[in-house]
Design a protein around this motif. Sequence first.
Motif, PDB file in Angstrom:
ATOM      1  N   TRP A  34     -20.258  31.150  53.649  1.00  0.00           N
ATOM      2  CA  TRP A  34     -19.847  30.807  55.010  1.00  0.00           C
ATOM      3  C   TRP A  34     -21.061  30.258  55.750  1.00  0.00           C
ATOM      4  O   TRP A  34     -22.163  30.822  55.647  1.00  0.00           O
ATOM      5  CB  TRP A  34     -19.306  32.029  55.745  1.00  0.00           C
ATOM      6  CG  TRP A  34     -17.962  32.474  55.302  1.00  0.00           C
ATOM      7  CD1 TRP A  34     -17.667  33.437  54.375  1.00  0.00           C
ATOM      8  CD2 TRP A  34     -16.696  31.979  55.772  1.00  0.00           C
ATOM      9  NE1 TRP A  34     -16.318  33.573  54.235  1.00  0.00           N
ATOM     10  CE2 TRP A  34     -15.686  32.683  55.083  1.00  0.00           C
ATOM     11  CE3 TRP A  34     -16.317  31.012  56.692  1.00  0.00           C
ATOM     12  CZ2 TRP A  34     -14.327  32.451  55.296  1.00  0.00           C
ATOM     13  CZ3 TRP A  34     -14.967  30.776  56.901  1.00  0.00           C
ATOM     14  CH2 TRP A  34     -13.996  31.490  56.212  1.00  0.00           C
ATOM     15  N   PHE A  35     -20.832  29.189  56.461  1.00  0.00           N
ATOM     16  CA  PHE A  35     -21.843  28.565  57.289  1.00  0.00           C
ATOM     17  C   PHE A  35     -21.245  28.378  58.680  1.00  0.00           C
ATOM     18  O   PHE A  35     -20.031  28.505  58.864  1.00  0.00           O
ATOM     19  CB  PHE A  35     -22.240  27.201  56.712  1.00  0.00           C
ATOM     20  CG  PHE A  35     -22.929  27.277  55.386  1.00  0.00           C
ATOM     21  CD1 PHE A  35     -22.236  27.559  54.216  1.00  0.00           C
ATOM     22  CD2 PHE A  35     -24.296  27.069  55.297  1.00  0.00           C
ATOM     23  CE1 PHE A  35     -22.874  27.634  52.992  1.00  0.00           C
ATOM     24  CE2 PHE A  35     -24.951  27.138  54.078  1.00  0.00           C
ATOM     25  CZ  PHE A  35     -24.238  27.417  52.925  1.00  0.00           C
ATOM     26  N   ARG A  36     -22.097  28.066  59.642  1.00  0.00           N
ATOM     27  CA  ARG A  36     -21.580  27.796  60.980  1.00  0.00           C
ATOM     28  C   ARG A  36     -22.430  26.736  61.664  1.00  0.00           C
ATOM     29  O   ARG A  36     -23.597  26.562  61.344  1.00  0.00           O
ATOM     30  CB  ARG A  36     -21.535  29.076  61.820  1.00  0.00           C
ATOM     31  CG  ARG A  36     -22.890  29.659  62.161  1.00  0.00           C
ATOM     32  CD  ARG A  36     -22.714  31.004  62.869  1.00  0.00           C
ATOM     33  NE  ARG A  36     -24.001  31.585  63.242  1.00  0.00           N
ATOM     34  CZ  ARG A  36     -24.145  32.808  63.744  1.00  0.00           C
ATOM     35  NH1 ARG A  36     -23.074  33.576  63.955  1.00  0.00           N
ATOM     36  NH2 ARG A  36     -25.344  33.258  64.060  1.00  0.00           N
ATOM     37  N   ARG A  37     -21.782  26.043  62.596  1.00  0.00           N
ATOM     38  CA  ARG A  37     -22.484  25.060  63.414  1.00  0.00           C
ATOM     39  C   ARG A  37     -22.136  25.328  64.863  1.00  0.00           C
ATOM     40  O   ARG A  37     -20.968  25.175  65.263  1.00  0.00           O
ATOM     41  CB  ARG A  37     -22.101  23.636  63.030  1.00  0.00           C
ATOM     42  CG  ARG A  37     -22.955  22.589  63.748  1.00  0.00           C
ATOM     43  CD  ARG A  37     -22.369  21.201  63.592  1.00  0.00           C
ATOM     44  NE  ARG A  37     -22.247  20.790  62.207  1.00  0.00           N
ATOM     45  CZ  ARG A  37     -23.207  20.174  61.531  1.00  0.00           C
ATOM     46  NH1 ARG A  37     -24.358  19.905  62.107  1.00  0.00           N
ATOM     47  NH2 ARG A  37     -23.010  19.821  60.275  1.00  0.00           N
ATOM     48  N   ALA A  38     -23.138  25.708  65.634  1.00  0.00           N
ATOM     49  CA  ALA A  38     -22.956  25.945  67.064  1.00  0.00           C
ATOM     50  C   ALA A  38     -23.138  24.633  67.814  1.00  0.00           C
ATOM     51  O   ALA A  38     -23.794  23.709  67.308  1.00  0.00           O
ATOM     52  CB  ALA A  38     -23.958  26.983  67.540  1.00  0.00           C
ATOM     53  N   PRO A  39     -22.592  24.529  69.005  1.00  0.00           N
ATOM     54  CA  PRO A  39     -22.733  23.293  69.787  1.00  0.00           C
ATOM     55  C   PRO A  39     -24.195  22.908  69.966  1.00  0.00           C
ATOM     56  O   PRO A  39     -25.013  23.741  70.377  1.00  0.00           O
ATOM     57  CB  PRO A  39     -22.086  23.656  71.132  1.00  0.00           C
ATOM     58  CG  PRO A  39     -21.129  24.743  70.807  1.00  0.00           C
ATOM     59  CD  PRO A  39     -21.753  25.535  69.698  1.00  0.00           C
ATOM     60  N   GLY A  40     -24.525  21.681  69.616  1.00  0.00           N
ATOM     61  CA  GLY A  40     -25.876  21.183  69.795  1.00  0.00           C
ATOM     62  C   GLY A  40     -26.878  21.675  68.774  1.00  0.00           C
ATOM     63  O   GLY A  40     -28.079  21.405  68.911  1.00  0.00           O
ATOM     64  N   LYS A  41     -26.417  22.384  67.751  1.00  0.00           N
ATOM     65  CA  LYS A  41     -27.337  22.927  66.750  1.00  0.00           C
ATOM     66  C   LYS A  41     -26.956  22.455  65.354  1.00  0.00           C
ATOM     67  O   LYS A  41     -25.857  21.954  65.128  1.00  0.00           O
ATOM     68  CB  LYS A  41     -27.340  24.458  66.804  1.00  0.00           C
ATOM     69  CG  LYS A  41     -27.849  25.036  68.111  1.00  0.00           C
ATOM     70  CD  LYS A  41     -27.959  26.551  68.025  1.00  0.00           C
ATOM     71  CE  LYS A  41     -28.538  27.134  69.304  1.00  0.00           C
ATOM     72  NZ  LYS A  41     -28.664  28.613  69.224  1.00  0.00           N
ATOM     73  N   GLU A  42     -27.870  22.627  64.434  1.00  0.00           N
ATOM     74  CA  GLU A  42     -27.587  22.265  63.061  1.00  0.00           C
ATOM     75  C   GLU A  42     -26.783  23.378  62.384  1.00  0.00           C
ATOM     76  O   GLU A  42     -26.798  24.535  62.794  1.00  0.00           O
ATOM     77  CB  GLU A  42     -28.895  22.021  62.306  1.00  0.00           C
ATOM     78  CG  GLU A  42     -29.674  20.825  62.809  1.00  0.00           C
ATOM     79  CD  GLU A  42     -30.859  20.496  61.930  1.00  0.00           C
ATOM     80  OE1 GLU A  42     -31.490  19.454  62.175  1.00  0.00           O
ATOM     81  OE2 GLU A  42     -31.154  21.255  60.991  1.00  0.00           O
TER      82      GLU A  42
END
Length: 118
Positions: free
Chosen positions: A36-44
């Motif tokens: 599982w990976f995630r991408r937050a707003p404005g981040k990689e």
Amino acid sequence: QVQLVESGGGLVHAGGSLRLSCATSGGTFSNYEMGWFRRAPGKEREFVAAISWTDTSYYADSVKGRFTISRDNDKNTVYLQLNSLKPEDTAVYYCAARARGNMNFDYWGQGTQVTVSS
């Protein structure tokens, strides 16, 4: 070709819980390490957790003790239990699969949104 479909995202208050699911098809699930990976707003995009074909799991420091990854080889599904959620956990969460012997995660889902309100 492995296909991954995430579900279970949503809006939750800080301190709450969610359970994400990732259903797979098109491959031998037990031969893949799942992540599982995630991408937050404005981040990689960042790593969250992974579980190997031997059920060995590992986590990013930011989620250790709060998130739990698990897999059900009979259902070809990997789960991510998110507890004690924080606003900084807000992101699109992606499921990924890596075949044995590969360095990189080869297959990715479309993502599911998790939003944690303060």
